[in-house]
Design a protein around this motif. Structure first.
Motif, PDB file in Angstrom:
ATOM      1  N   SER A  31      40.975  31.216  47.219  1.00  0.00           N
ATOM      2  CA  SER A  31      41.401  29.813  45.643  1.00  0.00           C
ATOM      3  C   SER A  31      39.195  30.450  45.473  1.00  0.00           C
ATOM      4  O   SER A  31      38.784  29.854  44.001  1.00  0.00           O
ATOM      5  CB  SER A  31      41.000  28.935  46.439  1.00  0.00           C
ATOM      6  N   ILE A  32      38.923  31.435  46.280  1.00  0.00           N
ATOM      7  CA  ILE A  32      37.321  31.229  45.928  1.00  0.00           C
ATOM      8  C   ILE A  32      36.993  32.718  44.799  1.00  0.00           C
ATOM      9  O   ILE A  32      35.132  33.288  45.015  1.00  0.00           O
ATOM     10  CB  ILE A  32      35.957  31.123  46.709  1.00  0.00           C
ATOM     11  N   THR A  33      37.840  33.770  45.277  1.00  0.00           N
ATOM     12  CA  THR A  33      37.303  35.366  44.926  1.00  0.00           C
ATOM     13  C   THR A  33      37.392  34.980  43.237  1.00  0.00           C
ATOM     14  O   THR A  33      37.702  34.119  42.820  1.00  0.00           O
ATOM     15  CB  THR A  33      39.008  35.687  45.125  1.00  0.00           C
ATOM     16  N   ARG A 174      43.614  27.418  38.844  1.00  0.00           N
ATOM     17  CA  ARG A 174      43.396  27.244  40.244  1.00  0.00           C
ATOM     18  C   ARG A 174      43.432  25.581  40.891  1.00  0.00           C
ATOM     19  O   ARG A 174      42.624  25.260  42.510  1.00  0.00           O
ATOM     20  CB  ARG A 174      41.206  27.076  40.729  1.00  0.00           C
TER      21      ARG A 174
END
Length: 463
Positions: A31-33, A174
């Motif tokens: 998700s934070i990529t 997201r």
């Protein structure tokens, strides 16, 4: 592109075998990529191009022509089918008259491509590492192997859809979502959370009164921002909730419906108090056409050039030419889908468009509990190399809770017992609460009106 590496390799199988706790950890990091790493460099580039395309018609026209010229050069030198077709065409002709050259090429059909897929593959060995392949379920025709350019083909599709989801509804991929497509939770439960997608996956077999309490529990989660579903699944869910749950307290940004013929959306929008949005695309990834604000399909031809071939009054077949896939080049490809109220890209119209598209139908069967289940979404998730051995198939229901599956194998091939069992397991995993009977010798029933087959035929009202 991480997305392709997960989707078209053994990484996907490994991920789904992980315990849910480890899947959540993977999902958290995913998700934070950064978007560029997740979807590849073409994702961001295409979104930048879309901004220019929407505001600058000359930029759009120039971009389409540049990509068409490049594609025709590739076709002439590296795609076996077109090497033959373009052997007498000089490079200068392609450079100066690409649209005329495109029009001179023959139309190609799904059967032609399916039976000669290597003829449309780039023979340049340097491109081998760029090839991703999968097999369609055959939910609109028969199973067919298709090829993507790793890091590019799916990135172009996703970036286009994500751009307009954001543009119209401020939806981000997201955001927490609910997915009601062809995915069946591995646990067999009514729903499960999928961390990488950040989505609650609802089992399409269980959109029934029996599981109403658990379904209601899903939608008590106020963090859900959008629903992504097949239209038929969304209709079944709306029918169920409208009858039994009068006050639903959600604040959805939108409901995204794709992959089937669209239906009237007003009742869905009224109940869920959210706008419905749709788009047109297909597994071959030749064309992409998201809705505009008036719910017209707008074709973005820097990905694939569209042609509408008239077959009756206000009825046209959609023909596409992929111009941004160097791996698998399909030009003048008959999609088999139909359009109405078409407009052509010209001096007046910025984009080619149409009002309605008639493509994949929705089919409703009745399970062992006499409950309605949508067939198409369940078949959508069937992707296995063994499906390449199936020439055609059809599902027929003559009794509640029972499905006869007629499977046609090419005459020059004999299925091994192990292969049959694997194919039957693929279907069995999808269809819960159905007794499946496989027939390898039966005949496909053709539609008397158009001579084509329907994927599913219900004879419940005729027996």
């Amino acid at each position: 592109m991480i997305e392709d590496k997960i989707k078209y390799s053994n990484i996907k199988n490994f991920y789904f075998k992980l315990p849910s706790s480890l899947q959540k950890i993977v999902g958290m990091f995913y998700s934070i990529t950064p978007t560029t790493l997740k979807y590849g460099k073409y994702y961001k580039k295409n979104q930048n191009d879309l901004i220019k395309i929407l505001n600058n018609k000359s930029f759009y026209e120039k971009l389409i022509k540049q990509k068409l010229v490049k594609t025709l050069f590739i076709a002439k030198h590296y795609i076996p089918f077109y090497i033959q077709e373009l052997k007498s065409v000089r490079d200068e002709e392609i450079e100066n008259s690409p649209y005329e050259i495109l029009k001179s090429l023959p139309y190609i059909s799904k059967d032609q491509v399916k039976n000669n897929k290597e003829a449309f593959l780039n023979v340049n060995y340097k491109n081998e590492r760029k090839i991703a392949k999968t097999t369609t379920s055959g939910s609109t025709d028969s199973p067919m192997q298709v090829f993507y350019e790793v890091g590019k083909t799916k990135a172009l599709e996703l970036s286009t859809l994500h751009y307009f989801w954001k543009y119209f509804f401020n939806i981000s991929p997201r955001d927490l979502s609910v997915t009601i497509r062809g995915n069946v939770p591995k646990s067999g439960n009514v729903y499960e959370y999928e961390p990488v997608k950040n989505s609650i996956i609802i089992n399409p077999n269980k959109i029934t009164k029996k599981y109403l309490q658990e379904l209601d529990k899903v939608f008590n989660n106020k963090k859900i921002k959008y629903i992504e579903a097949y239209p038929s699944n969304m209709k079944l869910l709306t029918d169920l909730f409208e009858e039994h749950i009068k006050n639903l307290n959600l604040n959805l940004k939108g409901i995204l419906l794709g992959s089937e013929v669209m239906m009237p959306t007003q009742r869905i929008e009224n109940y869920w108090k959210a706008p419905v949005y749709s788009w047109y695309g297909h597994s071959e990834n030749v064309l992409i056409a998201p809705w505009d604000s008036e719910k017209n399909y707008i074709f973005f031809e820097h990905i694939g050039i569209v042609e509408f071939e008239k077959i009756a009054k206000n009825l046209f077949e959609i023909v596409g030419s992929s111009i941004d896939n160097e791996i698998w080049v399909l030009l003048n490809y008959r999609t088999g889908d139909l359009a109405t109220d078409v407009k052509f890209r010209n001096g007046t119209n910025h984009f080619s468009s149409c009002k309605n598209i008639i493509g994949r139908k929705s089919y409703i069967a009745k399970n062992a509990y006499n409950e309605q289940v949508s067939i198409g979404p369940l078949l959508f998730g069937l992707h296995d190399d063994l499906l390449n051995l199936i020439e055609d198939y059809q599902l027929i229901q003559t009794e509640v809770g029972k499905l006869k599956i007629i499977i046609k194998i090419p005459k020059n091939y004999k299925l091994e017992s192990k292969q049959k069992k694997t194919i039957e397991r693929l279907f069995a995993k999808k269809f819960e609460n159905f007794e499946l009977n496989f027939d390898y010798n039966g005949e496909i029933i053709q539609n008397k009106n158009n001579g084509k087959k329907d994927l599913f035929i219900s004879l419940l009202n005729y027996i």
